[in-house]
Design an enzyme around this catalytic site. Structure first.
Site, short mmCIF file in Angstrom:
data_model
loop_
_atom_site.label_atom_id
_atom_site.label_comp_id
_atom_site.label_asym_id
_atom_site.label_seq_id
_atom_site.Cartn_x
_atom_site.Cartn_y
_atom_site.Cartn_z
N ARG A 1 0.83 -1.20 0.00
CA ARG A 1 0.00 0.00 0.00
C ARG A 1 0.86 1.26 0.00
O ARG A 1 0.54 2.26 -0.57
CB ARG A 1 -0.92 0.01 1.22
CG ARG A 1 -2.21 -0.71 0.94
CD ARG A 1 -3.05 -0.78 2.14
NE ARG A 1 -2.28 -1.33 3.25
CZ ARG A 1 -2.82 -1.81 4.35
NH1 ARG A 1 -4.11 -1.80 4.51
NH2 ARG A 1 -2.06 -2.31 5.30
N LYS B 1 -0.46 -19.05 5.72
CA LYS B 1 -1.35 -19.36 6.83
C LYS B 1 -1.54 -18.08 7.66
O LYS B 1 -0.73 -17.19 7.53
CB LYS B 1 -0.78 -20.49 7.67
CG LYS B 1 0.43 -20.10 8.53
CD LYS B 1 0.74 -21.18 9.51
CE LYS B 1 0.52 -20.74 10.92
NZ LYS B 1 1.58 -20.00 11.55
N ASP C 1 2.69 -24.32 3.87
CA ASP C 1 2.91 -24.71 5.26
C ASP C 1 4.41 -24.95 5.33
O ASP C 1 4.91 -25.95 4.79
CB ASP C 1 2.14 -26.00 5.59
CG ASP C 1 2.27 -26.34 7.07
OD1 ASP C 1 3.41 -26.42 7.55
OD2 ASP C 1 1.24 -26.53 7.74
N HIS C 2 5.14 -24.03 5.93
CA HIS C 2 6.59 -24.09 5.75
C HIS C 2 7.20 -25.35 6.38
O HIS C 2 8.31 -25.73 6.03
CB HIS C 2 7.27 -22.80 6.23
CG HIS C 2 7.47 -22.69 7.70
ND1 HIS C 2 6.49 -22.25 8.54
CD2 HIS C 2 8.53 -22.95 8.48
CE1 HIS C 2 6.94 -22.25 9.78
NE2 HIS C 2 8.18 -22.68 9.78
N LYS D 1 10.53 -28.41 5.08
CA LYS D 1 11.70 -28.85 5.84
C LYS D 1 12.11 -30.25 5.36
O LYS D 1 11.27 -31.15 5.30
CB LYS D 1 11.40 -28.88 7.35
CG LYS D 1 11.16 -27.48 7.95
CD LYS D 1 10.91 -27.57 9.44
CE LYS D 1 10.37 -26.26 10.00
NZ LYS D 1 11.39 -25.29 10.36
N GLU E 1 9.42 -24.33 21.46
CA GLU E 1 10.21 -23.15 21.09
C GLU E 1 10.63 -22.45 22.36
O GLU E 1 9.85 -22.41 23.33
CB GLU E 1 9.36 -22.17 20.28
CG GLU E 1 8.93 -22.68 18.94
CD GLU E 1 8.13 -21.63 18.19
OE1 GLU E 1 8.72 -20.89 17.40
OE2 GLU E 1 6.92 -21.52 18.45
N ASP F 1 -2.16 -21.58 15.74
CA ASP F 1 -0.89 -21.11 15.18
C ASP F 1 0.01 -22.25 14.72
O ASP F 1 0.68 -22.15 13.70
CB ASP F 1 -0.17 -20.26 16.24
CG ASP F 1 1.10 -19.62 15.71
OD1 ASP F 1 1.01 -18.96 14.65
OD2 ASP F 1 2.17 -19.79 16.32
N HIS G 1 1.03 -27.02 11.05
CA HIS G 1 2.32 -27.72 11.01
C HIS G 1 2.27 -29.10 11.67
O HIS G 1 2.76 -30.08 11.12
CB HIS G 1 3.39 -26.90 11.73
CG HIS G 1 3.50 -25.48 11.24
ND1 HIS G 1 3.36 -25.14 9.92
CD2 HIS G 1 3.73 -24.31 11.89
CE1 HIS G 1 3.50 -23.84 9.78
NE2 HIS G 1 3.72 -23.30 10.96
N LYS H 1 5.41 -22.40 23.45
CA LYS H 1 6.45 -21.37 23.45
C LYS H 1 7.04 -21.27 24.84
O LYS H 1 6.45 -21.73 25.81
CB LYS H 1 5.85 -20.02 23.05
CG LYS H 1 5.28 -20.04 21.63
CD LYS H 1 5.39 -18.69 20.96
CE LYS H 1 4.76 -18.69 19.59
NZ LYS H 1 5.60 -19.24 18.53
C1 BG6 Z 1 5.00 -20.14 12.47
C2 BG6 Z 1 4.25 -19.72 13.71
O1 BG6 Z 1 4.12 -20.70 11.54
O2 BG6 Z 1 5.98 -21.11 12.83
C3 BG6 Z 1 5.20 -19.17 14.75
O3 BG6 Z 1 3.30 -18.74 13.36
C4 BG6 Z 1 6.31 -20.15 15.03
O4 BG6 Z 1 4.52 -18.84 15.95
C5 BG6 Z 1 6.95 -20.64 13.74
O5 BG6 Z 1 7.28 -19.50 15.85
C6 BG6 Z 1 7.91 -21.77 14.02
O6 BG6 Z 1 8.60 -22.11 12.84
P1 BG6 Z 1 10.02 -22.85 12.93
O7 BG6 Z 1 10.34 -23.17 11.50
O8 BG6 Z 1 10.97 -21.89 13.56
O9 BG6 Z 1 9.82 -24.06 13.78
#
Ligand code: BG6
Length: 508
Positions: free
Chosen positions: A47, A153, A182-183, A187, A221, A240, A245, A346
């Protein structure tokens, strides 16, 4: 390596953090490795973004997420030339004629051909509006080249909103054009779950209720919510991390062998797996099988950290979970009666994600052993960090009699030093550019995951006296976290390194 066709990547939300932190650094790595096609350009749409020069400086030339290495300065400049920027004068819901004209001009100038990949790194509430405006301008039409849409997401807030989002996007794009990212699927170690299971004959025969006692998945985490309190407080750990994931990992553990390695065969089996998770609706069951917690102030790595309610953007009376542990069953032939324990949190003592397959004790106990349960065979698949695989098995303690202890047999990805491991975003972007959707979630997968999660969210929100347990930052969750296990079992709390896993040894 498949050929990547010439194309233009249009990023919506280019002034946001993801573009700078992940997307552009991943593209730079692809560029460095020679994976970008000859005719390639990026158009960053926002924007309020600046001109090309400002965009190039911010995301490429002076981006601290692209490490400075010897000789890469010249390459950065060369790469930066491929980046362009455009501010949408009337925001994302204005007219897109100027955007179409800019796209057409870049296609000519940068020789990208008519292929276009649109990446939505914007709030989900505006996905539909963007898709509609692209469609109005003919930009979703694949007559002259591919047109694909990557969406980030969260994909929906619950089952109803996910369905609604799927239906609205599918008005403008075919399902085969939509790539839900979905990252975790990017991996290497998550993909290796498929290879471990289906490229070996030593695990799969045991991969069922006859030999597996329970399955445990931990995603921990050490970080807190940081600056994302505003978003996170409305989401929580279940939305989240778990819905996407972790259920993706679950689907890879649970699924049946696909008939082929193509995207549809794999995704068909994943959907089947997700649909076989037993949906919990009974409040008693939900109470016994789910635990939510929230971190309190504490210490991590010698540093004092604030409690969740003290984080910026978080309601000081919030009951949002930063810890979620769920026990569930899978109702199918392979898994009947095997409990799954999955947790995400977390502010844990360390960052670690792993899958632990706990095998049954031998049917007939030949040797007398103490603490048998903690000595059962385990297969530990370490997703991150210190990626690898560990098998725990019994060995004889030297000496008289037959005393048995557990030894470790391990494999580390880092030992394969000659192969460079692609970052998750790098891999996923390249796949989408090549039209490979295997590692992207299909509409029915996302909906099946929400179907399982929805009643838990509902119970946590509306159930009578559902507690949110406090846990001190730096601890492995609430004190009652082990209560969901029956018998002498409990969560395995792993160390930062796979090697930290204690095993029998004799020090001479
Ligand atoms: C994200 C979440 O999708 O994945 C975050 O929104 C999280 O809250 C993160 O910290 C964790 O990703 P990774 O690859 O560091 O395990």
């Amino acid at each position: 390596m498949q050929r990547t066709p010439n194309q233009l990547l249009v990023i919506f939300g280019a002034s946001g953090d993801l573009t700078e932190r992940k997307l552009i650094p991943s593209l730079f790595d692809l560029f460095q490795q020679g994976h970008l096609p000859e005719g390639f350009a990026v158009l960053g749409v926002s924007r309020s973004g600046g001109d090309d020069a400002e965009f190039r400086r911010r995301v490429a030339l002076e981006n601290r997420h692209i490490p400075e290495t010897i000789g890469n300065h010249g390459r950065r400049k060369e790469f930066a030339e491929k980046l362009h920027s455009m501010a949408l004068e009337n925001g994302y819901d204005g007219d897109y004629t100027a955007l179409r004209e800019r796209i057409e001009a870049l296609q000519q100038k940068e020789n990208t051909g008519r292929n276009c990949l649109f990446y939505l790194s914007v709030p989900p509430s505006i996905y539909e509006g963007i898709a509609r405006r692209l469609h109005e301008q003919g930009l979703t039409d694949q007559g002259e080249g591919h047109r694909r849409l990557i969406v980030e997401k969260p994909f929906g807030y619950d089952l109803a909103t996910a369905r609604q989002l799927n239906t609205s996007l599918q008005q403008y794009f075919e399902e085969s054009q939509i790539y839900r990212i979905d990252h975790y699927l990017g991996k290497e170690t998550v993909q290796n779950l498929l290879v471990t299971r289906f490229a070996n004959s030593i695990f799969e025969p045991l991969w069922n209720r006859n030999y597996i006692r329970h399955v445990e998945i931990t995603n921990a985490e050490s970080v807190g919510v940081g600056k994302r309190g505003g978003y996170y407080d409305g989401a929580g750990a279940l939305r989240d991390m778990f819905q996407n994931h972790l259920l993706q990992i679950v689907s890879l553990v649970v699924m049946e062998p696909p008939i082929g390695s193509d995207a549809e065969s794999i995704r068909n089996e994943k959907v089947k797996a997700l649909r076989s998770l037993r949906i919990m609706r009974d409040p008693e069951e939900l109470s016994a099988h789910t635990i939510r917690g929230q971190y309190l102030a504490g210490e991590i790595d010698g540093q004092q950290v604030p409690g969740y309610r003290e984080e910026p953007g978080v309601d000081p009376h919030s009951t949002t979970e930063t810890y979620a542990a769920i026990k569930f069953y899978v109702d199918n032939w392979r898994w009947a009666g095997v409990p799954f324990f999955v947790r995400t949190a977390k502010r844990m003592p360390t960052k670690v994600t792993e899958v632990v397959i706990h095998f049954q004790s031998p049917h007939h106990q030949l040797f007398r052993e103490e603490h048998l349960d903690s000595k059962d065979n385990k297969l530990i698949i370490r997703i991150q960090p210190d990626e690898g695989v560990l098998i725990k098995f019994g060995v004889k303690v030297p000496g008289q009699g037959f005393q048995v202890e557990r030894a470790n047999m391990d494999f580390y990805y880092s030992d394969l030093s000659e192969s460079r491991v692609m970052d998750a975003y790098e891999r996923l972007l390249l796949d989408a550019m090549q039209g490979d959707a295997t590692l992207y979630a299909r509409a029915d997968e996302v909906e099946a995951a929400w179907e399982f999660v929805d009643p838990i969210l509902d119970y946590w929100k509306h159930g009578k006296d559902v507690p949110t347990y406090g846990y001190t930052a730096g601890m492995w969750g609430p004190r009652n976290a082990d209560d969901m296990f029956e018998g002498p079992h409990y969560w395995r709390n792993p160390g930062a390194h796979l090697r930290d896993d204690p095993a029998f040894c004799i020090i001479t």
